[in-house]
Design a protein around this motif. Structure first.
Motif, PDB file in Angstrom:
ATOM      1  N   GLU A   1      -4.034   4.851   1.969  1.00  0.00           N
ATOM      2  CA  GLU A   1      -4.766   3.588   1.946  1.00  0.00           C
ATOM      3  C   GLU A   1      -4.822   2.968   0.545  1.00  0.00           C
ATOM      4  N   THR A   2      -4.325   3.661  -0.451  1.00  0.00           N
ATOM      5  CA  THR A   2      -4.286   3.104  -1.807  1.00  0.00           C
ATOM      6  C   THR A   2      -3.380   1.882  -1.823  1.00  0.00           C
ATOM      7  N   ASN A   3      -3.877   0.777  -2.403  1.00  0.00           N
ATOM      8  CA  ASN A   3      -3.038  -0.415  -2.495  1.00  0.00           C
ATOM      9  C   ASN A   3      -2.630  -0.679  -3.935  1.00  0.00           C
ATOM     10  N   TRP A   4      -1.819  -1.676  -4.115  1.00  0.00           N
ATOM     11  CA  TRP A   4      -1.263  -1.945  -5.441  1.00  0.00           C
ATOM     12  C   TRP A   4      -2.331  -2.286  -6.476  1.00  0.00           C
ATOM     13  N   LYS A   5      -3.500  -2.731  -6.025  1.00  0.00           N
ATOM     14  CA  LYS A   5      -4.572  -3.096  -6.950  1.00  0.00           C
ATOM     15  C   LYS A   5      -5.419  -1.901  -7.365  1.00  0.00           C
ATOM     16  N   THR A   6      -5.474  -0.875  -6.527  1.00  0.00           N
ATOM     17  CA  THR A   6      -6.307   0.289  -6.836  1.00  0.00           C
ATOM     18  C   THR A   6      -5.485   1.477  -7.321  1.00  0.00           C
ATOM     19  N   ASP A   7      -4.177   1.344  -7.323  1.00  0.00           N
ATOM     20  CA  ASP A   7      -3.287   2.406  -7.794  1.00  0.00           C
ATOM     21  C   ASP A   7      -3.343   2.484  -9.320  1.00  0.00           C
ATOM     22  N   LEU A   8      -3.995   3.517  -9.849  1.00  0.00           N
ATOM     23  CA  LEU A   8      -4.174   3.633 -11.293  1.00  0.00           C
ATOM     24  C   LEU A   8      -2.886   4.018 -12.007  1.00  0.00           C
TER      25      LEU A   8
ATOM     26  N   VAL B   1      -6.744   8.602  -5.361  1.00  0.00           N
ATOM     27  CA  VAL B   1      -7.505   7.370  -5.120  1.00  0.00           C
ATOM     28  C   VAL B   1      -7.880   7.254  -3.650  1.00  0.00           C
ATOM     29  N   ALA B   2      -6.904   7.077  -2.789  1.00  0.00           N
ATOM     30  CA  ALA B   2      -7.197   6.948  -1.354  1.00  0.00           C
ATOM     31  C   ALA B   2      -6.006   7.338  -0.491  1.00  0.00           C
TER      32      ALA B   2
ATOM     33  N   SER C   1      -1.632  10.717  -8.498  1.00  0.00           N
ATOM     34  CA  SER C   1      -2.656   9.723  -8.822  1.00  0.00           C
ATOM     35  C   SER C   1      -3.032   8.912  -7.588  1.00  0.00           C
TER      36      SER C   1
ATOM     37  N   THR D   1       0.862  -1.186   0.000  1.00  0.00           N
ATOM     38  CA  THR D   1       0.000   0.000   0.000  1.00  0.00           C
ATOM     39  C   THR D   1       0.894   1.230   0.000  1.00  0.00           C
TER      40      THR D   1
END
Length: 282
Positions: free
Chosen positions: A62-69, A58-59, A54, A34
């Motif tokens: 709390e942004t993780n590798w799957k939600t990191d655009l 997103v978050a 970016s 994350t």
């Protein structure tokens, strides 16, 4: 292994113990990456300004590798020879499945009634507000009227539903008819001849009309059908229902028409590999 299921369960560490990928800068197990993890490791400085912006959009932490655009978290983890999805132990006990350790359970439609008591299916359940039947079906014996075990599978020439491959003239030439494989002893007992049309029926009422292939590739009491065909329904050719120019070269009955009710308790996928049917000359 991926660290998908948290870092601990009931006080037991789920991350890898002292093992890691070659040249990894983390010499132990670790969770999914994350933004907060990059910050804790001091690796967030490897992000570009665009990646950081970016991630913040997103978050944030709390942004993780799957939600990191931006792909920045993945890039930085790999730069340090780490797996973005974490480094955990193999999961042998799947505690959120109905059977944490896989068990044999007899199919809903089975001709081995002697095995039902020892290997019963699940109780009827409701998944996401949808009632799903198990035990109430299995307790009924359909094997006297539907004595043949029916399974399905893939052909080399086609794939998936078959619309694309049956629209290919070279592949369509190789497999021109939907068929059912029947053992020679069963074919003899049911007065079925190789290459002739037969009706295949299921306990729930539907039936399809296909070619019989008499072969020893299936054992006595077992029949096989491929799952790549469509465009016929219960003996009727539906080619006129296709938009002009979109109909494949080859049409045929779909095996799903005579597959029976039954769903995997985890994936909710239909049960198409183990059911019962009856076969008779058309």
């Amino acid at each position: 292994f991926r660290a998908r299921f948290g870092v601990e369960r009931n006080g037991e560490n789920l991350l890898a113990d002292g093992v890691y990928s070659k040249n990894s800068e983390i010499k132990d197990g670790y969770p999914e990456f994350t933004m907060q993890m990059l910050m804790d490791l001091g690796w967030d400085g490897d992000l570009t300004a665009e990646e950081r912006a970016s991630i913040d959009a997103v978050a944030g932490p709390e942004t993780n590798w799957k939600t990191d655009l931006s792909g920045g978290i993945q890039r930085v983890a790999i730069k340090h020879e780490c797996a973005p999805f974490g480094n955990a132990k193999a999961r042998a006990l799947v505690w959120n499945f109905p059977d944490p350790v896989p068990l044999h359970r007899e199919p809903l439609y089975t001709n081995r009634r002697d095995l039902v008591e020892d290997y019963p299916t699940y109780e009827d359940k409701t998944f996401w507000r949808v009632p799903t039947l198990y035990e109430s079906i299995q307790k009924k014996d359909f094997s006297k009227d539907f004595p043949i075990i029916l399974t399905s599978g893939r052909l080399v020439e086609y794939e998936g539903g078959g619309d694309e491959t049956r629209s290919n003239p070279w592949l369509a030439e190789l497999q021109q008819d939907m068929f059912i494989e029947v053992n020679p002893r069963d074919a003899n007992n049911m007065n079925i001849r190789d290459g002739k049309d037969v009706w295949v029926s299921r306990p729930e009422g539907a039936r399809i009309k296909v070619k019989a292939m008499v072969t020893e590739r299936v054992g006595e009491g077992v029949a096989f059908m491929p799952f790549h065909f469509g465009g016929h329904l219960e003996g009727k050719d539906l080619r006129d229902k296709y938009p002009k120019g979109s109909d494949p070269y080859v049409l045929g009955e779909s095996t799903n028409t005579v597959q029976t009710y039954g769903y995997d308790s985890v994936t909710q996928m239909q049960e198409t590999k183990c059911t019962l049917c009856s076969i008779m000359p058309a």
